[in-house]
Scaffold this motif. Sequence first.
Motif, PDB file in Angstrom:
ATOM      1  N   GLU A 178       0.823  -1.215   0.000  1.00 13.88           N
ATOM      2  CA  GLU A 178       0.000   0.000   0.000  1.00 13.88           C
ATOM      3  C   GLU A 178       0.856   1.264   0.000  1.00 13.88           C
ATOM      4  O   GLU A 178       0.451   2.298  -0.543  1.00 13.88           O
ATOM      5  N   LEU A 179       2.035   1.188   0.602  1.00  8.65           N
ATOM      6  CA  LEU A 179       2.912   2.353   0.651  1.00  8.65           C
ATOM      7  C   LEU A 179       3.373   2.778  -0.740  1.00  8.65           C
ATOM      8  O   LEU A 179       3.703   3.948  -0.960  1.00  8.65           O
ATOM      9  N   THR A 180       3.411   1.843  -1.671  1.00  6.16           N
ATOM     10  CA  THR A 180       3.802   2.200  -3.042  1.00  6.16           C
ATOM     11  C   THR A 180       2.748   3.080  -3.702  1.00  6.16           C
ATOM     12  O   THR A 180       3.033   3.770  -4.673  1.00  6.16           O
ATOM     13  N   VAL A 181       1.529   3.044  -3.161  1.00 10.01           N
ATOM     14  CA  VAL A 181       0.421   3.852  -3.688  1.00 10.01           C
ATOM     15  C   VAL A 181       0.258   5.138  -2.887  1.00 10.01           C
ATOM     16  O   VAL A 181       0.059   6.222  -3.441  1.00 10.01           O
ATOM     17  N   HIS A 182       0.371   5.013  -1.566  1.00  6.55           N
ATOM     18  CA  HIS A 182       0.152   6.159  -0.667  1.00  6.55           C
ATOM     19  C   HIS A 182       1.089   6.004   0.517  1.00  6.55           C
ATOM     20  O   HIS A 182       0.835   5.205   1.419  1.00  6.55           O
ATOM     21  N   TYR A 183       2.173   6.772   0.511  1.00  8.15           N
ATOM     22  CA  TYR A 183       3.172   6.632   1.572  1.00  8.15           C
ATOM     23  C   TYR A 183       2.713   7.411   2.796  1.00  8.15           C
ATOM     24  O   TYR A 183       2.945   8.619   2.925  1.00  8.15           O
ATOM     25  N   ASN A 184       2.077   6.705   3.704  1.00  8.03           N
ATOM     26  CA  ASN A 184       1.482   7.356   4.862  1.00  8.03           C
ATOM     27  C   ASN A 184       1.047   6.269   5.835  1.00  8.03           C
ATOM     28  O   ASN A 184       0.864   5.118   5.458  1.00  8.03           O
ATOM     29  N   HIS A 185       0.874   6.655   7.113  1.00  6.19           N
ATOM     30  CA  HIS A 185       0.325   5.706   8.068  1.00  6.19           C
ATOM     31  C   HIS A 185      -1.166   5.498   7.852  1.00  6.19           C
ATOM     32  O   HIS A 185      -1.731   4.543   8.390  1.00  6.19           O
ATOM     33  N   ASN A 186      -1.795   6.361   7.079  1.00  5.59           N
ATOM     34  CA  ASN A 186      -3.151   6.089   6.626  1.00  5.59           C
ATOM     35  C   ASN A 186      -3.082   5.287   5.334  1.00  5.59           C
ATOM     36  O   ASN A 186      -2.165   5.448   4.527  1.00  5.59           O
ATOM     37  N   ARG A 187      -4.047   4.440   5.123  1.00  7.63           N
ATOM     38  CA  ARG A 187      -4.069   3.567   3.956  1.00  7.63           C
ATOM     39  C   ARG A 187      -4.579   4.325   2.724  1.00  7.63           C
ATOM     40  O   ARG A 187      -5.103   5.440   2.860  1.00  7.63           O
ATOM     41  N   PRO A 188      -4.445   3.764   1.539  1.00  7.40           N
ATOM     42  CA  PRO A 188      -4.909   4.465   0.336  1.00  7.40           C
ATOM     43  C   PRO A 188      -6.380   4.866   0.372  1.00  7.40           C
ATOM     44  O   PRO A 188      -6.767   5.860  -0.261  1.00  7.40           O
ATOM     45  N   ASP A 189      -7.202   4.110   1.126  1.00  5.17           N
ATOM     46  CA  ASP A 189      -8.621   4.467   1.222  1.00  5.17           C
ATOM     47  C   ASP A 189      -8.887   5.513   2.290  1.00  5.17           C
ATOM     48  O   ASP A 189     -10.039   5.890   2.526  1.00  5.17           O
ATOM     49  N   GLY A 190      -7.824   5.989   2.960  1.00  5.18           N
ATOM     50  CA  GLY A 190      -7.971   7.031   3.969  1.00  5.18           C
ATOM     51  C   GLY A 190      -8.132   6.507   5.383  1.00  5.18           C
ATOM     52  O   GLY A 190      -8.071   7.290   6.336  1.00  5.18           O
ATOM     53  N   SER A 191      -8.305   5.200   5.550  1.00  3.22           N
ATOM     54  CA  SER A 191      -8.470   4.644   6.892  1.00  3.22           C
ATOM     55  C   SER A 191      -7.113   4.485   7.573  1.00  3.22           C
ATOM     56  O   SER A 191      -6.059   4.516   6.937  1.00  3.22           O
TER      57      SER A 191
END
Length: 282
Positions: free
Chosen positions: A196-209
């Motif tokens: 998932e980090l390859t899509v959205h590098y954050n402690h929140n997931r790509p779906d925002g959760s």
Amino acid sequence: MQRQRKTVSVRMLSALMAMALSIAMVLPAQAAPADAASYAAVFDYIYYAQCYPDLQAVFGNDEAALLNHFITCGMAEGRQGNAEFNVQYYKARYADLQAVFGDDLPAYYMHYMTCGKAEGRQGNGVAVIAELIPAGGAEQTVSYITGPVSAAATAAESEYAYQVLAIMNQIRAENGLSALTPTQELMNTAQMRAEELTVHYNHNRPDGSSCFTAFAQNGVSYRAAAENIAAGQNNPQYVMDCWMNSSGHRANILNPVYTHVGIGCCYSNDYYGIYWSQNFTN
């Protein structure tokens, strides 16, 4: 009530250089008892700036300013001045020095420069890691996989994940802590998060959760949990160095509350090339 511990992120500037992100105020402190030239042997201003982007945001790549921060504040904060010497590792490894210097971190730097290196004392965990990980990295014939792996991970990704585990448990042992045990559910969680980090590098997931929803999605139950993430560190030693040089990541790795862990590693064709996740529970 869930106790969620979030750490700050680790990013890199190039495929070979990464940095640990942290949120910290730069506060003045009493100067260490030596002039700037005395610290040349254990200070690399480029390494310092890249490891601590909070400082780079303030000082840029101003060598003099970064060295001054290292002398007046950085050592006392436990920041690492170059790749050769990790003061926290040095302090933890040598009990005889702890008996003399206690928590006086600048004293460990001075000892290493004036006599420790000449005595053959190890300035960081590279020698230990070399014993754990022979040359050859993911291409080696000896496997470090000793437990469950995620079906979503390649063989090379699983090898790197278990090399991280070996290094981490060695560090925990040196600090008097028990080893962390991987579980199938946590390995699945960590690999999912690395992807998932390859899509959205954050402690929140790509779906925002929150990242912690991935724990439940993979059947992980816990009383306390935490996540470390990283991007761009091209081998297990490098990513562990970056995590151990960040107070939040280090706190998770050395937290005696945690008993289990999942480690994810995901190669990518983007700028960073590789993503990492550690997911802890008790």
